[in-house]
Each structure stands twice: as structure tokens, then as C-alpha cells.
Design a protein around this motif. Sequence first.
Motif, PDB file in Angstrom:
ATOM      1  N   GLU A 157       8.833  -1.642  -1.077  1.00  0.00           N
ATOM      2  CA  GLU A 157       7.906  -1.608  -2.205  1.00  0.00           C
ATOM      3  C   GLU A 157       7.990  -2.885  -3.041  1.00  0.00           C
ATOM      4  OE1 GLU A 157       7.515   3.218  -2.896  1.00  0.00           O
ATOM      5  OE2 GLU A 157       8.830   2.047  -4.210  1.00  0.00           O
ATOM      6  N   GLU A 158       9.175  -3.414  -3.198  1.00  0.00           N
ATOM      7  CA  GLU A 158       9.353  -4.624  -4.004  1.00  0.00           C
ATOM      8  C   GLU A 158       9.055  -5.896  -3.213  1.00  0.00           C
ATOM      9  OE1 GLU A 158       9.927  -4.653  -7.137  1.00  0.00           O
ATOM     10  OE2 GLU A 158      10.492  -2.561  -7.490  1.00  0.00           O
ATOM     11  N   LEU A 188       7.825   3.118   5.916  1.00  0.00           N
ATOM     12  CA  LEU A 188       7.597   3.239   4.479  1.00  0.00           C
ATOM     13  C   LEU A 188       6.812   4.514   4.182  1.00  0.00           C
ATOM     14  CD1 LEU A 188       7.653   2.246   1.580  1.00  0.00           C
ATOM     15  CD2 LEU A 188       5.660   0.819   2.100  1.00  0.00           C
ATOM     16  N   ARG A 201       8.763   7.635   2.388  1.00  0.00           N
ATOM     17  CA  ARG A 201       8.346   8.201   1.101  1.00  0.00           C
ATOM     18  C   ARG A 201       8.177   9.710   1.213  1.00  0.00           C
ATOM     19  NH1 ARG A 201       3.717   3.681  -0.009  1.00  0.00           N
ATOM     20  NH2 ARG A 201       4.852   2.318  -1.452  1.00  0.00           N
TER      21      ARG A 201
END
Length: 290
Positions: A14-15, A65, A69
Motif C-alpha cells: 500500500e505504501e 494484496l 486484505r
Amino acid sequence: METRELRYFVAVAEELHFGRAAQRLGIAQPPLSRAIGQLERRLGVALLERTSRSVTLTEAGSVLLTEGRAALDAVEAAERRARRAALAAAGSPGLVLVTKAGAAGDLLPKLLDAYAAEPGAVAVDVLLCGIGEQERLLRDGRADVALLHRPFDSTAGFDVEELRTEGQVVVLPAGHPLSARAHLRMADVTALPGLPMPRWPRLDGTYPDGPGPQVRDHAQLLQLIALGRAAAVLPESCRAFLHPDLAAVPVPDAPAVTTVIAWPPHSRSRALAGLVRAATRLQPPCLAST
């Protein structure tokens, strides 16, 4: 794969920056880099493309990802439900019901009153949320039960009972030239000059989007309509809560909206079962006249 590894990977993905991800996680950057490398070796795939200036996701990383999540959400939901079950077993039962603020407003008090009259009824905390958020709150375990609205909210993976099906109306500023019409068609509504349909929060893509202002909740939406900045197509039951500065005109060719009560299929809560029974006794599913 460990939950810790998933959390580490999701933070980096995410970053797209190891330093920021490490700061977010509250750990040093070297062990984070080692953990991601170990995860890649164990899976046998590259999850990230690293250069001295950037970090990007590979195709495998994009898939992990999305799946990661969902897995972390499921773990958190299981933790919340386990804690709630423990409280109930210890003599502090209760239910959290989530519903969209301003939606099914006439149905909710009837449901709560009907359930309160049931033998063994427990306290029900009502969680009012923004547009499109109730499904997510039910899935992640912050609510035990929800009032959802087809076709806009997804009920996939939930047990449901239908409570009411109704037509829709277009809400306009009072005094608008079309507010006195007996009905309008969707083609008329989408072409209203100066009154664009709103842009909804992009949570799951099920809410039809318009070119108008983005809205977070029904109170904001109704205020924008009263100011002459937007119009909106809403379920017929909204009429009961419209202020005098708003008008509603039936839209017969708009899709019918079905309100359902939804809950996780694995729930064994007797209190939840009682609430669902009370809901289904209120009224049979019917198409509200317009």
C-alpha cells in the motif's frame, strides 16, 4: 503464511515504500525487508519490483494484496465476533445492527419495537453509517446484522430475509417545474438541466454514479437537493422524511429496491435469530405502490 507476514506485505504494497511501511508498522526497516524476502522465497514468486528509487507490485503481488486484505479482514472479523460471543456467554449479550443513515427509517423503529417485545430480547445498538458502508461493517465483524438494499448493496456470502420491495422516486427541490408531474422516466431524470445526479462513495461500484457533487450521507444529499445543486433517485419510503423544501416524483422505470436483513451464515446467536424472526413478522415482502 502467517498473519504477521501478510500485514507486513500489505503495508509495503500500500505504501510502495519500505521506510514508510516500517514506520506505519512500528518496526525497523531491515527486519521488514528480510520478512518480505523470506515470504517471496517461500512462495517462489517475486511480489515486488525494487529499484533504488521505487517499489512497484508485480502481477503476483497485486493478487496477494487483494487476497491479503480480504484474509486480514476475515481474521479481524473473527476476533471481533469471538469477543462478542464471549461477552454474551458471560451474561452481557447484545447485538449491533448497522444501517445506512436515513434509509428504511420507517422500518427500523418498527423492527426494534417488534424485537423488544420478543421474550429474551437483548439490547440492540444501532450503528448508523454512510452510504454503502453497512455491507463492509457487517463483513468485518463490527456489526452482527445489517439492513441492506438490493440492487445497490451486495448480499453475496450473507444469509438474508427480504423485508420490503418498493419503487423509487426522484427527489427535487420544491417548486421545481417538474415537481408537479405525476411521474417521470429515468431518461428525464438523468437529463435534468442544472440538477445532476450525485457521485456516490466508490466502495464497491454498485451505486450508479452521476456527474454531480460527491456525497457521503443522505443528510448531505438532501441539503444539496434543497439548494438546487443536485437531484437523486431514492426508494419510495424516503417520502416520509422529506422536508417541505423537497418534492418527490415517482419514477416507474427505475429498478425496484428490496430491503433485506442480512447476517453472517455461520452465526449461532439466539439473539440474532430472534431479531430476524421479528423482522420477518413485520410485513410480507411487497412492491410499494407509486
